[in-house]
Design a protein around this motif. Sequence first.
Motif, short mmCIF file in Angstrom:
data_model
loop_
_atom_site.label_atom_id
_atom_site.label_comp_id
_atom_site.label_asym_id
_atom_site.label_seq_id
_atom_site.Cartn_x
_atom_site.Cartn_y
_atom_site.Cartn_z
N ILE A 99 0.85 -1.24 -0.15
CA ILE A 99 0.11 0.09 0.03
C ILE A 99 0.94 1.11 0.25
CG2 ILE A 99 -1.89 1.13 1.33
CD1 ILE A 99 -2.27 -1.53 2.78
N ASP A 100 0.76 2.24 -1.00
CA ASP A 100 1.58 3.19 -1.05
C ASP A 100 0.68 4.40 -1.01
OD1 ASP A 100 4.21 4.73 -1.55
OD2 ASP A 100 2.93 5.27 -3.34
N ILE A 101 0.66 5.32 -0.01
CA ILE A 101 -0.07 6.58 0.36
C ILE A 101 0.90 7.74 0.18
CG2 ILE A 101 -1.89 7.70 1.38
CD1 ILE A 101 -3.15 5.25 2.40
N GLY A 102 0.82 8.39 -0.82
CA GLY A 102 1.66 9.63 -0.91
C GLY A 102 0.81 11.18 -0.81
N ALA A 128 -9.36 12.40 -1.77
CA ALA A 128 -9.70 11.43 -0.75
C ALA A 128 -8.79 10.21 -0.46
CB ALA A 128 -11.13 10.76 -0.99
N GLY A 129 -8.48 10.02 0.92
CA GLY A 129 -7.48 8.95 1.19
C GLY A 129 -5.90 9.14 0.83
N THR A 130 -5.74 10.11 0.53
CA THR A 130 -4.32 10.89 0.08
C THR A 130 -3.66 11.71 1.49
OG1 THR A 130 -4.49 12.80 -0.96
CG2 THR A 130 -4.88 10.73 -2.26
N GLY A 131 -2.37 12.03 1.04
CA GLY A 131 -1.77 12.94 2.17
C GLY A 131 -2.22 14.28 2.13
N ARG A 132 -2.94 14.52 1.16
CA ARG A 132 -3.77 15.89 1.21
C ARG A 132 -4.77 16.02 1.88
NH1 ARG A 132 -2.21 19.31 -3.09
NH2 ARG A 132 -3.80 20.66 -2.39
N PHE A 133 -5.60 14.72 2.02
CA PHE A 133 -6.66 14.69 3.04
C PHE A 133 -6.32 15.00 4.33
CE2 PHE A 133 -9.51 12.17 5.75
CZ PHE A 133 -10.63 12.36 5.14
N PRO A 244 10.10 4.74 4.76
CA PRO A 244 9.03 4.33 4.06
C PRO A 244 8.69 5.41 2.74
CG PRO A 244 7.91 5.19 5.95
CD PRO A 244 9.57 5.09 6.17
N ASP A 245 9.21 6.85 2.91
CA ASP A 245 8.98 7.67 1.77
C ASP A 245 10.05 7.29 0.70
OD1 ASP A 245 9.61 8.45 4.46
OD2 ASP A 245 8.80 10.57 4.03
N THR A 246 10.98 6.69 0.78
CA THR A 246 12.12 6.42 -0.25
C THR A 246 12.10 5.37 -1.10
OG1 THR A 246 13.93 5.88 1.46
CG2 THR A 246 13.66 8.29 0.98
#
Lengths: 263, 256
Positions: A99-102, A128-133, A244-246
Amino acid sequence: MYYLGIDIGSLTCDAVLIDDSEKILASSVVPTGARNREAITRAADEVLRSACISEKEVTATVSTGYGRKRVEGRLTAVTEITCHARGIKALLPGTRLLIDIGGQDSKAIELDENGQVVDFAMNDKCAAGTGRFLEAMARALQVDIEVMSELDNGARGDLTISSMCTVFAESEVVSLIAEGLKVNEIVHGLNRSIASRTLSLIKRIIPDIAGFPIAMSGGVARNSGVVRAISNAMKSKVVIPPMPDTIGALGAALIARERYSHN
Amino acid sequence: MITAGIDLGSLSTKVLILEDDDILSTSILTTEEEGALVAKKAMDEAIKKAHISFEELKNIVSTGYGRRLVPFAKESKSEMLCHAKGSHWLFPKARTIIDVGAESSKAIRINEGGAVEDFAGNDKCAAGTGVFLDTMAKALEVPLEEIGQLSLEHKGKAQISSMCAVFAESEVVSHIHKGIPRNDILAGIHESIADRIFGMLNRIGMKNDVVMTGGVAKNIGMVRALEEKLGTKIYVSEYPQMIGALGAALIARNSK
């Protein structure tokens, strides 16, 4: 010989430098900002400096992410899906679902026993369901995004945020505050909302996830509240790799090494 | 016979009092408190303006997303039905209604008698709604009331490719950074909403005449962008926000 992987995402630009034995020498995460090229230079400079290696010593560079075509002097540009799969295979071999949520998208990637991509589902059409949310909700709650991660510690209750849409959820959060709900209960509800959104993304490619070794990457993987909510929703443990970000940038660096030695 | 319609929307609450074929009064308040409370305040204001007493109202029908929160309404009806009724009464030749409110957008097709034949709508996300426009106006630091007019004074048109209000906001910000004129960005924003509504109309099959209702119909730029996209004239009453309440008052009159 050294290999560089660069992942230019919507919010951050990440770089990972490895050597011939696939050892990670350095990694960096810098904000993408308005100018892609500056961010690329900064991210690359940072890893080279901390590994004490000059640009000339880099044998090959592979780029990924939405801005991958912007990287000059690259050997090739590879999609995020392939790079994430390659990166997670190196750190957590045996992972069958990533699962990758950026910042602006979320993905579910199914892998086979050898770490090859079988299928994937992606949302990049809506926040919806992203880091921006999460970012918008942190703003509405007037808490720091980093602090938000810890806020649902021990929170219970089954508060549900009914709006999927970030804009509507923001007003919902404001009215929940006005109704006197505790911030940690609201955060708990928000995390569960992201989890249910993520679960429906996964269900599009894997109807039954029982027994699947699951890992999570992307900036949101550093948010323990969201990770816990996703684990609970899937009734499965979710493993988080270091940094996890890289993962995308690491995958790109590994691919750089493989492609260079093949040529 | 005197009847009232009340439309409890997500952003504003509207009341319209009708005596036979005459509109006696209207009122509009921001829905910033509990539904029942705002409903009562809006009703009190409309009654006062109409110089009547509450007891003179023979029937009251509520509509809007908060229609079940109105304690004094005898009946509640869907927004779709009320917009169809109100539009048909004002524009008997209307066959298609576009209703764009603060948090929802709808396309409704009606027959000669004003009965609903088909319907499509979005109330799950801010795309194509008044809130979308409000978000973009804030990003551009332009008052919401002015964006329509400003959008008409464009030379080029900026491309807004995201449906999502959050992503579109970032697109607008990056257009600003690139130095694209404000009017061109606004023209692009209005066009993107028109595209979205066009898609909804295709699902139900558009027929002339087309009427637009809801608060966003007060935005001249939005009406023009839609007319251009649909290639047809759009009829807008002088009080597009009141059409739901008008329809409710008409239903109240007819069911008594």
